[in-house]
Design a protein around this motif. Structure first.
Motif, mmCIF file in Angstrom:
data_model
loop_
_atom_site.group_PDB
_atom_site.id
_atom_site.type_symbol
_atom_site.label_atom_id
_atom_site.label_comp_id
_atom_site.label_asym_id
_atom_site.label_seq_id
_atom_site.Cartn_x
_atom_site.Cartn_y
_atom_site.Cartn_z
ATOM 1 N N LYS A 14 4.025 5.873 -5.425
ATOM 2 C CA LYS A 14 5.095 6.466 -5.802
ATOM 3 C C LYS A 14 6.271 5.833 -4.694
ATOM 4 N N TRP A 69 12.107 -0.467 -9.452
ATOM 5 C CA TRP A 69 10.575 -0.221 -9.293
ATOM 6 C C TRP A 69 9.812 0.582 -8.441
ATOM 7 N N VAL A 70 9.040 1.384 -8.732
ATOM 8 C CA VAL A 70 8.270 2.345 -8.038
ATOM 9 C C VAL A 70 6.966 2.176 -8.043
ATOM 10 N N ASP A 71 6.038 2.003 -6.736
ATOM 11 C CA ASP A 71 4.620 1.820 -6.900
ATOM 12 C C ASP A 71 3.935 2.735 -7.805
ATOM 13 N N VAL A 120 9.260 3.836 -3.033
ATOM 14 C CA VAL A 120 10.141 3.068 -3.469
ATOM 15 C C VAL A 120 10.428 1.512 -2.934
ATOM 16 N N GLN A 178 18.782 -1.050 -6.079
ATOM 17 C CA GLN A 178 17.449 -0.364 -6.314
ATOM 18 C C GLN A 178 16.509 -1.333 -6.651
#
Length: 383
Positions: free
Chosen positions: A24, A18-20, A26, A14
């Protein structure tokens, strides 16, 4: 869920999750900008001034590596050599350093030529022999002990904890080239090392499409800051697209390393005692020197690298490499494809590597097919 206690497999897959924050996404964006806007009041509240010092493309890949290594920080470089030499360049002329007799050839060559011209006192010893390491240490003068374990291409194993104890008592730091073991199998910082180096071109990326290096540190101290300044000042930075590719590769690090380790063990067991092979060099074999140390400090496997020595000699070893069909004749290691190389040909006449040795990097193909291909090549070359 306490994300600080996630397994390495989950951390890597993963990429720390972290997600922008805007899109949003991935998968992170690539940031090619070389410079950043200064505020009207002449400040840089973004924390970024120029991409050679700090590119947002570094952030996630460095955070993931630090988490995998249990490190206080990590830094990516333009190559493994850029990362390794930055450590030595952070020392001062006249400092004494200890390094392995057999190690990654390019770094060994640099230490014996450029590093000595710059003023470092370089001493090569068999670091798997703790008595030899202790004898080489000069209290107050030795500033760094460089280890590579398993060592390329003989795959000897060094007791990191024992060396760290001796080096620290003499006032020296310990840096470990853990390219082959990867954090999946060994975490040198937990064993007492101060720095970890990776040729990230190899297992961390794993797809033979990036040249990169990386360091991880036990402490965010003055030497670490000096190393990061050297990266910026000498320009050994990783490009934004390369950083993105490296992070992409690291997401599958754990299953790739586990498969490569299982395949290497199967290959080593098959050719151990083979009539056409004089020796199999692999720390996973119970008969290998250093196996007990490897079993203690390598968790979950012994790595995807091994070497075989062809009984009929150098010509037969070169002939074997010429006749493989599935293995690829190429320099490097740690990719998804299996590679074979007559190592002493690459290193030249001053190489300490036996000329009957073939270095093998097991990929993620079917191990039975890799064994069959190497078997037919050996037989054809020695017929």
């Amino acid at each position: 869920m306490d994300k600080s206690k996630l397994s390495q497999a989950s951390i890597a897959a993963q990429a720390l999750g972290w997600v922008d924050p805007i899109t949003k996404a991935v998968t992170p964006a690539i940031h090619p900008s070389s410079t950043y806007i200064r505020d009207p009041d002449n400040q840089y509240t973004s924390g970024r001034i120029y991409a050679r010092d700090n590119n947002p493309s570094f952030d996630q890949v460095e955070a993931v590596l630090a988490a995998l290594e249990g490190a206080a920080g990590a830094a990516v470089f333009a190559s493994g050599m850029a990362a390794a030499t930055a450590v030595f360049l952070s020392l001062s002329p006249g400092d004494h350093v200890v390094a392995p007799t057999v190690m990654y050839w390019s770094l060994r060559n640099w230490l014996l030529t450029e590093a000595t011209r710059w003023g470092l006192k370089v001493e090569l010893v068999e670091t798997s022999d703790i008595a030899a390491v202790r004898a080489a240490l000069r209290p107050g003068e030795t500033k760094l002990v460089w280890l590579e374990t398993p060592s390329n291409p003989m795959w000897t194993v060094t007791d990191i904890a024992a060396v760290a104890e001796a080096a620290h008592a003499a006032g020296a730091r310990v840096a470990v080239d853990s390219t082959v073991a990867t954090p999946v199998l060994t975490r040198p910082l937990a064993l007492g090392a101060d720095l970890v180096m990776h040729s990230a071109t190899k297992y961390l990326n794993g797809h033979s499409d990036v040249i990169a290096g990386a360091l991880a540190t036990a402490r965010d101290d003055e030497q670490w800051q000096r190393i990061k300044r050297i990266r910026a000042q000498l320009g050994g930075i990783l490009g934004p697209f390369e950083s993105w590719l490296l992070l992409r590769g690291m997401r599958t690090l754990v299953p790739r390393v586990r498969q490569a380790s299982a395949s290497a063990m199967a290959i080593a067991e098959h050719f151990h005692g083979h009539p056409l092979v004089s020796a199999v060099l692999y720390p996973g074999l119970p008969s290998a020197d250093g196996h007990a140390i490897a079993a203690r400090q390598m968790q979950g496997g012994f790595g995807g690298m091994l070497s075989i020595r062809v009984k009929a000699g150098a010509a037969a070893a070169i002939g074997t490499a010429a006749r493989v069909e599935l293995w690829k004749r190429a320099t490097s290691l740690g990719g998804v494809e299996s590679l074979i190389e007559h190592r002493s040909s690459i290193e030249g006449p001053t190489s300490p590597v036996p000329d009957d040795l073939l270095r093998l990097s097991a990929g993620i193909e079917d191990p039975s097919e890799l064994i069959a291909d190497l078997e037919q090549a050996l037989k054809a070359a020695t017929a």
